[in-house]
Design a protein around this motif. Structure first.
Motif, short mmCIF file in Angstrom:
data_model
loop_
_atom_site.label_atom_id
_atom_site.label_comp_id
_atom_site.label_asym_id
_atom_site.label_seq_id
_atom_site.Cartn_x
_atom_site.Cartn_y
_atom_site.Cartn_z
N PHE A 81 90.26 29.30 29.34
CA PHE A 81 90.40 29.32 27.92
C PHE A 81 90.66 30.63 27.62
N PHE A 82 91.83 30.76 26.86
CA PHE A 82 92.64 32.12 26.22
C PHE A 82 92.43 32.07 25.08
N LEU A 83 91.76 33.16 24.45
CA LEU A 83 91.69 33.47 23.20
C LEU A 83 92.18 34.70 22.47
N HIS A 84 93.14 34.67 21.88
CA HIS A 84 94.00 35.81 21.26
C HIS A 84 93.15 36.79 20.44
N PRO A 85 93.07 37.93 20.54
CA PRO A 85 92.33 38.85 19.47
C PRO A 85 92.95 38.42 18.05
N ALA A 86 94.13 38.36 17.86
CA ALA A 86 94.74 38.44 16.53
C ALA A 86 94.25 36.85 16.02
N ALA A 87 93.78 36.01 16.78
CA ALA A 87 93.80 34.54 16.36
C ALA A 87 92.06 34.48 15.92
N VAL A 88 91.18 35.45 16.43
CA VAL A 88 89.75 35.45 16.22
C VAL A 88 89.36 35.10 14.75
N PRO A 89 89.84 35.91 14.03
CA PRO A 89 89.45 35.77 12.49
C PRO A 89 89.64 34.25 11.73
N GLY A 90 90.87 33.68 12.34
CA GLY A 90 91.11 32.44 11.87
C GLY A 90 90.45 31.31 12.33
N VAL A 91 89.78 31.59 13.54
CA VAL A 91 88.93 30.31 14.17
C VAL A 91 87.58 30.82 14.21
N ALA A 92 87.19 31.70 13.40
CA ALA A 92 85.79 32.38 13.67
C ALA A 92 84.54 31.25 13.22
N GLY A 93 84.85 30.41 12.43
CA GLY A 93 84.26 29.28 12.11
C GLY A 93 83.89 28.16 13.29
N TYR A 94 85.01 28.05 13.91
CA TYR A 94 84.96 27.25 15.04
C TYR A 94 84.34 28.02 16.04
N LEU A 95 84.56 29.14 16.54
CA LEU A 95 83.87 29.59 17.39
C LEU A 95 82.47 29.94 17.49
N ALA A 96 81.88 30.21 16.35
CA ALA A 96 80.54 30.43 15.96
C ALA A 96 79.89 29.18 16.29
N ARG A 97 80.49 27.99 15.93
CA ARG A 97 79.92 26.52 16.23
C ARG A 97 80.07 26.06 17.53
N PHE A 98 81.21 26.67 18.22
CA PHE A 98 81.64 26.30 19.59
C PHE A 98 80.22 27.32 20.63
N VAL A 99 80.00 28.36 20.11
CA VAL A 99 78.93 29.22 20.89
C VAL A 99 77.55 28.25 20.69
N ALA A 411 76.66 10.06 16.52
CA ALA A 411 77.04 11.16 17.47
C ALA A 411 78.48 11.56 16.85
N PHE A 412 79.34 10.77 16.38
CA PHE A 412 80.57 11.11 16.05
C PHE A 412 80.96 11.40 14.55
N ASP A 413 79.86 11.35 13.95
CA ASP A 413 79.77 11.61 12.36
C ASP A 413 80.63 12.68 11.84
N PRO A 414 81.77 12.42 11.05
CA PRO A 414 82.82 13.41 10.73
C PRO A 414 82.10 14.36 9.84
N MET A 415 80.90 14.26 9.22
CA MET A 415 80.44 15.05 8.48
C MET A 415 79.25 16.16 9.05
N ARG A 416 79.17 15.74 10.49
CA ARG A 416 78.27 16.60 11.22
C ARG A 416 78.44 18.21 11.08
N PHE A 417 79.40 18.80 10.67
CA PHE A 417 79.57 20.23 10.41
C PHE A 417 79.82 20.49 8.95
N SER A 418 79.58 19.57 7.99
CA SER A 418 79.80 19.58 6.50
C SER A 418 78.84 19.70 5.91
N ARG A 419 77.54 19.36 6.08
CA ARG A 419 76.57 19.47 5.63
C ARG A 419 76.16 20.72 5.04
N GLY A 420 75.58 20.66 3.63
CA GLY A 420 75.38 22.00 2.92
C GLY A 420 76.31 22.22 1.73
N PRO A 421 76.80 23.43 1.65
CA PRO A 421 77.44 23.73 0.17
C PRO A 421 78.74 22.92 0.13
#
Length: 425
Positions: A81-99, A411-421
């Motif tokens: 898994f290679f993560l470029h430092p410059a890409a972190v801001p653009g994928v921060a939401g993904y990474l937080a949920r990944f962790v 388990a595959f609900d497309p809205m599982r990350f969309s609940r909330g605002p």
């Protein structure tokens, strides 16, 4: 919500998931239009390892992968898994949920849920073979290669545990170098210990794409190429796809645009965090072509026999882009693989390519209806498992179009990350 025979369904994307969806929709009698941004099989569909591997379909989010990502930030010298430092801001939401999905309990739950699809794979693939759509399925087994017995024993124990899930037999006994050379004469000095693991199979993914295209067209599907969909709009009784060439209308739509799906989903109220992860592959021409899939120790590099060439695959890169080969990644894969193999001119490699995998934060696809409408079905986010999960996904898509929420798998609900605002646009 079962439609009559001939009801129109527009499928966005003619990659593996779109093509499998079209296949099973046609089986149910729907009239299908495939709308593709380029040519069929773009993205990752043709450039993956060709593995049909339900026994190896564990979700990517885990503490091991998190560690690889952290190491890559400091020194991109190895790992999966290679993560470029410059890409972190653009994928921060993904990474937080990944962790958040990396703890062992969540990893185990996600794997159990993926097996809802995995358990269908073998029988569906067998039927595709019987139908003549798959013609080159290979099942000689995966040969796991290691430099030390200790490493081989740890790998064997891990796959023995995987086999207890019921999707593959137990691995065969560990053997030494002499026995390995009888199986594969082209092994290098690092291949000291190893074992066969059967059950998972492989094929040429590009050949499968072509066969699926030929099959769906012969059964009446319409293929619109060079028509990137810019928006999916829900109307009262119709769905509109906005493309540069004009509007494509249908009674139902399936969004199966792979790594390009997120921009189409958000205006529909689905925040799936579908993030492109670039998977690398290239071809070599060994003096002794392998007859098994080869997995090379802890390198995260694998080799697949594909006729007159051998495909080398491995690693996922997050750099905020969907294309663009970083030669350093190819060179690293060659350096890692070279000690395990002999008789290969690594400088003569061909077909050096990347394919953008549609990654999700929990390693599971998004399959289901968008909020407020059964007319638009989402089928994307298959991470690195599009070939393995494709047929089962296509059948589920056809069920969702035919019956709506009754076919939904939570388990595959497309809205599982969309609940909330977030609200539907």
């Amino acid at each position: 919500m079962t439609g009559p025979k001939g009801t129109e369904v527009a499928v966005v994307g003619a990659g593996l998931i779109g093509l499998f969806s079209a296949h099973y929709l046609l089986d149910r009698g729907y009239a299908v239009s495939l709308v593709e941004a380029g040519a069929p099989g773009g993205g990752a569909a043709r450039v993956n390892g060709g593995w049909v591997c339900p026994a190896r379909s564990d979700p990517m989010p885990s503490w091991g992968v998190v560690r690889d990502g952290m190491r890559a930030l400091a020194s991109p010298s190895g790992g999966s898994f290679f993560l470029h430092p410059a890409a972190v801001p653009g994928v921060a939401g993904y990474l937080a949920r990944f962790v958040a999905n990396a703890p062992a309990s969540r990893f185990a739950r996600s794997w159990d849920e993926l097996d809802v699809l995995n358990r269908q794979t073998a029988s569906l693939v067998d039927r595709l073979v019987e139908a003549g759509i798959i013609s080159d399925l290979q099942d000689e087994g995966f040969l796991m290669l290691h430099s030390t017995r200790e490493e081989a024993e740890a790998s064997w124990a891990s796959l023995a545990a995987v086999s207890r899930r019921g999707l593959a037999p137990a691995p065969e006994p560990i053997v030494g170098r002499e026995a390995l050379l009888e199986l594969e004469p082209g092994l290098g000095p690092a291949s000291q210990f190893g074992f066969l693991h059967r059950g998972d199979r492989w094929l040429n993914p590009s050949r499968l794409v072509d066969a699926l295209v030929e099959s769906v067209l012969s059964r009446g599907a319409r293929l619109v190429t060079e028509a990137p969909v810019r928006a999916v709009r829900q109307r009262a009784q119709r769905v509109e796809l906005d493309t540069p060439a004009g509007v494509v209308e249908a009674e139902h739509a399936v969004v199966a645009a792979g790594a390009w799906s997120e921009s189409l989903l958000r205006p529909l109220g689905v925040r799936g965090y579908v993030t492109p992860g670039k998977g690398y592959s290239f071809s070599v021409h060994p003096e002794h072509p392998p007859t098994h899939v080869l997995r090379l120790g802890g390198t995260h590099v694998g080799l697949t026999p594909m006729g007159d060439r051998t495909r080398v695959v491995g690693m996922v890169e997050f750099d905020g882009k969907r294309d663009g080969v970083h030669q350093g990644r190819i060179d690293l894969m060659k350096r890692l693989a070279a000690p395990y193999l002999a008789g290969i001119d690594w400088e003569a490699s061909t077909d050096e390519r990347v394919g953008p995998r549609p990654m999700t934060p929990d390693g599971k696809p998004l399959i289901g209806s968008v909020p407020g409408s059964d007319r638009v079905v989402v089928a994307t986010g298959h991470n690195m498992l599009g070939l393995t999960l494709g047929a089962a996904t296509g059948r589920l898509v056809a069920d969702l179009v035919a019956t709506g929420p009754a076919a939904a798998v939570r388990a595959f609900d497309p809205m599982r990350f969309s609940r909330g605002p977030l609200r539907r646009g």
